[in-house]
Design a protein around this motif. Structure first.
Motif, PDB file in Angstrom:
ATOM      1  N   PRO A 244      18.264  84.186  33.728  1.00 54.26           N
ATOM      2  CA  PRO A 244      17.020  84.225  32.949  1.00 54.26           C
ATOM      3  C   PRO A 244      17.228  84.716  31.519  1.00 54.26           C
ATOM      4  N   ALA A 245      18.079  85.717  31.343  1.00 57.79           N
ATOM      5  CA  ALA A 245      18.323  86.244  30.001  1.00 57.79           C
ATOM      6  C   ALA A 245      19.004  85.197  29.125  1.00 57.79           C
ATOM      7  N   THR A 282      11.573  75.299  31.449  1.00 55.21           N
ATOM      8  CA  THR A 282      11.292  74.806  32.804  1.00 55.21           C
ATOM      9  C   THR A 282      12.199  75.485  33.816  1.00 55.21           C
ATOM     10  N   LEU A 283      13.482  75.620  33.475  1.00 52.66           N
ATOM     11  CA  LEU A 283      14.419  76.317  34.362  1.00 52.66           C
ATOM     12  C   LEU A 283      14.043  77.791  34.509  1.00 52.66           C
ATOM     13  N   LEU A 284      13.576  78.385  33.424  1.00 60.27           N
ATOM     14  CA  LEU A 284      13.173  79.797  33.478  1.00 60.27           C
ATOM     15  C   LEU A 284      11.966  79.965  34.391  1.00 60.27           C
ATOM     16  N   GLY A 285      11.019  79.036  34.328  1.00 54.58           N
ATOM     17  CA  GLY A 285       9.925  79.016  35.277  1.00 54.58           C
ATOM     18  C   GLY A 285       8.727  79.873  34.944  1.00 54.58           C
ATOM     19  N   HIS A 290      12.712  88.619  28.215  1.00 51.73           N
ATOM     20  CA  HIS A 290      14.126  89.004  28.239  1.00 51.73           C
ATOM     21  C   HIS A 290      14.663  89.102  26.811  1.00 51.73           C
ATOM     22  N   TYR A 291      15.384  90.175  26.524  1.00 47.97           N
ATOM     23  CA  TYR A 291      15.917  90.437  25.180  1.00 47.97           C
ATOM     24  C   TYR A 291      14.804  90.380  24.129  1.00 47.97           C
ATOM     25  N   TRP A 292      13.591  90.749  24.541  1.00 49.12           N
ATOM     26  CA  TRP A 292      12.442  90.835  23.648  1.00 49.12           C
ATOM     27  C   TRP A 292      12.138  89.498  22.981  1.00 49.12           C
TER      28      TRP A 292
END
Length: 408
Positions: A244-245, A282-285, A290-292
């Motif tokens: 995700p990051a 889309t992959l992140l969902g 993350h990382y602001w």
């Protein structure tokens, strides 16, 4: 600020200059009791010689202290002034870790305390409280530099990581406030520190800060090339796991590349980069931070609208705006929402709908006043709205323009 009694204005600026009543009294050659009575309104300030001396000590124009300077009626609670710019500049001009070491206190801040301070600074930025943040930045920079200089071993990377984040925060807020040269300096420092922190994703998001500063200085082409180059290196796949990051940082590099491409007037590249960012979202969902980055499907749409504005297609930007889920939009942090509303105000202005442009500015101001009252681009939009409004502007618009220091 203009409506406050003069004693309260003195107290406000004394506090903003980080002076105690005793220090202020000593510089004036008065007693602490005298200062206290002035600030509480018990004692009148009716001698111009004393007013000028107070203004000199507080590094202000006396007309601003008196609330009578129509050219500088910018909301003092939300914006930065030149003294604070110079304090940040001084903190950024500490060129090596040795100078930070010698200037720092014998015991640098503990890393857990620094981590809390950095997280608080990020949230202050993402809630759009720029004045509060810029007043805290000089000390935060010095503390982070001192920690980076002092800690070794396993703690060295953690200290460098925190310093890199502080530089990024500084770059982001300084760019918003129109201090582009300092924004570029802070962003450049963040990239160098990220390498010592041994964190590719920190370096990746630092790249977006450098690119944003370059765009603000009129250097959109190198900004585009830098974003795309680093995005290709960080792209998920091969040896890069699609965490995700990583997806968030990669997606933001593509979004900022799209904004740079829009500034160059290249719609094909804009669409290509937005398509790549959409795949990452889309992959992140979902919308995450993350990382602001606040990256996700909704922030993607905000950037799609912003790119349309940069390409001069205000109608398309408004259309995208109306297609964004209200629930998803309200789930974003205030800075993101107010920034988007400013972009849509620009879009409405491009299609000649100054009434809705003004309404977008008002909505943004309710969310994050600094995003509207302090940004030069917002002042340009407000000037356009006032100039093109037939007759007197609506009272809410006139009041906001007054807070911004913008006239017809």
């Amino acid at each position: 600020m203009d409506e406050l009694p003069i004693g309260r204005r003195v107290a406000y600026w004394r506090s903003r200059r980080k002076m105690s009543q005793q220090v202020f009294a000593d510089r004036l050659g008065k007693s602490k009791s005298w200062v206290d009575k002035v600030e509480r309104g018990v004692r009148r300030l009716d001698k111009f010689s004393v007013l000028y001396e107070i203004a000199d000590i507080l590094q202000l124009d006396v007309q601003l202290l008196l609330g009578k300077d129509p050219e500088r009626r910018i909301d003092a609670f939300n914006c930065i002034d030149q003294v604070e710019v110079e304090e940040i500049r001084a903190a950024l001009e500490r060129y090596d870790s040795m100078s930070a070491y010698f200037d720092a206190a014998p015991f640098p801040p503990p890393l857990p305390d620094m981590r809390k301070a950095v997280n608080h600074a990020w949230l202050t930025y993402q809630y759009g409280r720029y004045g509060m943040l810029t007043r805290a930045l000089p000390k935060l920079l010095r503390d982070a530099q001192a920690a980076d200089a002092a800690y070794g071993g396993d703690q060295a990377k953690a200290a460098a990581h925190l310093l890199g984040q502080v530089y990024q925060i500084a770059s982001s807020v300084l760019r918003k406030l129109g201090e582009c040269d300092l924004a570029w300096l802070a962003a450049d420092r963040s990239m160098a520190v990220a390498q010592r922190a041994d964190d590719q994703l920190l370096a990746g998001i630092a790249t977006t800060r450098v690119s944003n500063a370059l765009v603000a200085m009129g250097r959109a082409r190198p900004a585009l090339e830098l974003n795309v180059n680093i995005a290709n290196r960080l792209a998920p796949g091969g040896g890069n796991e699609a965490t995700p990051a990583r997806l968030s940082v990669y997606g933001m590099l593509l979004l900022q590349g799209a904004m740079a491409a829009a500034r160059t007037g290249d719609p094909a590249t804009v669409e290509d980069l937005l398509t790549g960012a959409r795949e990452a979202a889309t992959l992140l969902g979902g919308d995450y931070n993350h990382y602001w980055t606040s990256f996700g499907p909704t922030n993607l749409e905000l950037h799609r609208a912003a790119a349309a504005v940069e390409l001069g297609d205000g109608g398309r930007a408004v259309e995208i705006h109306h297609g964004i889920s209200e629930a998803a939009f309200n789930g974003l942090l205030p800075e993101r929402r107010a920034h988007h509303l400013l972009d849509i105000a620009r879009g409405y202005a491009q299609i000649g709908d100054v009434a809705n442009a003004g309404e977008m500015l008002l909505r943004g101001d309710r969310l994050a006043p600094s995003e509207i009252r302090c940004r030069p681009i917002a002042h340009e939009v407000m000037s356009d709205v006032l100039r093109r409004t037939r007759g007197a502007p609506p009272q809410p618009i006139a009041e906001l323009a007054g807070h911004m220091g913008v006239g017809v």
